[in-house]
Every structure is written in C-alpha cells, then in structure tokens.
Design an enzyme around this catalytic site. Sequence first.
Site, PDB file in Angstrom:
ATOM      1  N   THR A  10      43.684  26.721   1.566  1.00 23.97           N
ATOM      2  CA  THR A  10      43.576  26.004   0.301  1.00 23.97           C
ATOM      3  C   THR A  10      42.150  26.008  -0.239  1.00 23.97           C
ATOM      4  OG1 THR A  10      45.303  24.542   1.162  1.00 23.97           O
ATOM      5  CG2 THR A  10      44.254  23.862  -0.861  1.00 23.97           C
TER       6      THR A  10
ATOM      7  N   LYS B 142      44.053  17.750   2.877  1.00 24.77           N
ATOM      8  CA  LYS B 142      43.314  19.008   2.697  1.00 24.77           C
ATOM      9  C   LYS B 142      43.145  19.356   1.222  1.00 24.77           C
ATOM     10  CE  LYS B 142      47.168  21.434   1.633  1.00 24.77           C
ATOM     11  NZ  LYS B 142      47.408  22.322   0.490  1.00 24.77           N
TER      12      LYS B 142
END
Length: 332
Positions: free
Chosen positions: A246, A189
């Site tokens: 994120t 990610k």
Amino acid sequence: MKTIGVIGAGSWGTALALTLAGKGHDVRICDVDASHIEEMKAHRENVRYLPGIPFPENLKIVDDSAEALDGADIALFSAPAQHFRSAFEHAIPFLEDNMVVVNVAKGIEKGTLMRMSEIAKILKPDVKYVVLSGPSHAEEVGRAMPTTVAVASDDRKLAEYVQDVFITDRFRVYTNDDVCGVELGGALKNIIALGAGISDGIGFGDNAKAALMTRGITEMSRLGVKLGAKEETFAGLTGVGDLIVTCCSMHSRNRRCGIMIGEGIKPSEAVEKVGMVVEGMFTAVAAHDLAEKVGVEMPITECIYECINERIDAKEAVELLMGRSRKHEMNR
C-alpha cells in the site's frame, strides 16, 4: 463448487468475484448503485472500477442482495468499511444460519470505533464470520497475478473452509486465528500509506519512506496489542505485507491521495481527484480517537490526522515527527 453472493461491486469485490468464478464457483454480484449494475450488465465487465476484464458466464450481475444471497453458501461483503454496517443490516434477512460471511472491507467505523467483526456480531450474534485481508491490489488479482492473503476467524474450521473455497494456483490463502490483528493491520496500514504518499509528494526519498513504514508498523502493532491482537500478526501478510504494497504502489488510492496532499492540494480535493473511497482518511480519524481512548501513543497517525483536518500542513507534520524527543528504538 459453491454459490457465492458478492455484496459490493467496487474494484476489490469484482476482482474476488472474478477469482472465484474462474475457479468454477457460481458467483452473483450486486451493488447499491443501480446505474453501476446496469453498466455492468450492458458491458459484461466493471467499466468503472476494473475495466478490461470480461465477466465469465458463471459470474452473474444481479439487482440486490436478496437475489445475490438466495441459496448462497458464502456471503462476501466488499462494501467500504464506513458502509459495512448498512450493507450487513440490509442483508440480514437473507443470511441463512448455515451461510458463511466473508468480509474484505478494511477499516474502523468512525464514531463507534468498532471493527467489522464487532459490528457483524452485534447485528447477528450467531454469525459465521471470516475476514480476508493481505497485500492484494484488485488490479492484479482481477488479472490473475500471483497474490497471497490470509483469512482469519475465531473458528479455525471456518477459516479453513474459506481457504479451500478461495485458494487457486494464483491466489494463495493462509489461515490465521487473530481476527483482531488481521482487521487492525488491514485498517491501520492505510494511514501509513497516506503518510508515505505525502512524503513522496513533498519530494522526499526512500529513506523517509522506509522510516515511515518501519515506525508505522511499530505503532500499528502497539495499538493492536493493547486491543488484544497478537504482535506477530503485524509481521505477517496482513501487517507488514499489506503495508509494503500500500505504501509503494500507484495502485494504492491512499498513497495517491497522500502524494497530492504532499504536493499542496487540499485533502478534500485530493480525495475527489482519486475518484474512489480513500479508507485511510476515515481510518485516521477513528484510529486517532481509538488511540486516545485506550492511551496508546501513535505519533504518525496523530500527524496524519492533524494534516488531513488541515490543522497543520505536510511540512509541519514532518517537522513534528523529526523533532520528537529521543527514544530507544525498542521502547513501546
């Protein structure tokens, strides 16, 4: 109450140490940087990476892993992923057979292309290993803001043990048995977050970021399944959950770094300006090599890899992604 040694006093290791100490555990934290240790001892807080949060009395700052792990029930490793091997090797003489190892680093080791659990098991085959991951900015966890994560282990009882030790009324912990999927979700990610930041830096809007995140989770799960992970793990906390936090927050070092790259700053200079480890920069290289090795198509990862190595610029990366041949959305 347990005794917990924390190896690595960055923002995340400190936030977890504060959480555990707040629950009443006896926590000891150390770091390889002696000047950082001295600063924390002098100020009774982490002025470098998590300022403004004083340490309680049961959070002790110690000089090395030998002192941190003496008589500990849990060894919590919070070193950057590319330094996990050396941190673990150094700690092995102090890891008792009954000690549980909890790793919170998110990454894939460059060169070997190994996950952290694979490194730990090679170095200590009988290790009692648990990974903790999920959408969890240190800046929020350290201030006891509601957060939910997952812990995974090949041994369900170990995962449940760590769940009980870490869970609080502000830090909810789920268990999982897919170590591979949880580790890969947390690592990959960061690459997509670099891309989301680049998109923001160029000046694109929500549509572009939504596309990056959606297609990003697709290629993350594609690689994960190829390597033995469960596809459903990538729809959970350590996949799409961590991806959202994120890609969308300014707490994210990877997104901040990406924004600067999108604005035209050289990748190496962007990392320097962030001032902390940007895991996605390393993971992009490792994931690129891993995808090539196992024959998995990862177009976003490929473009980020080319961009951070300055073979193409950010706008060329966009053209490459948008100009790809037509596909059915659900084709893998």
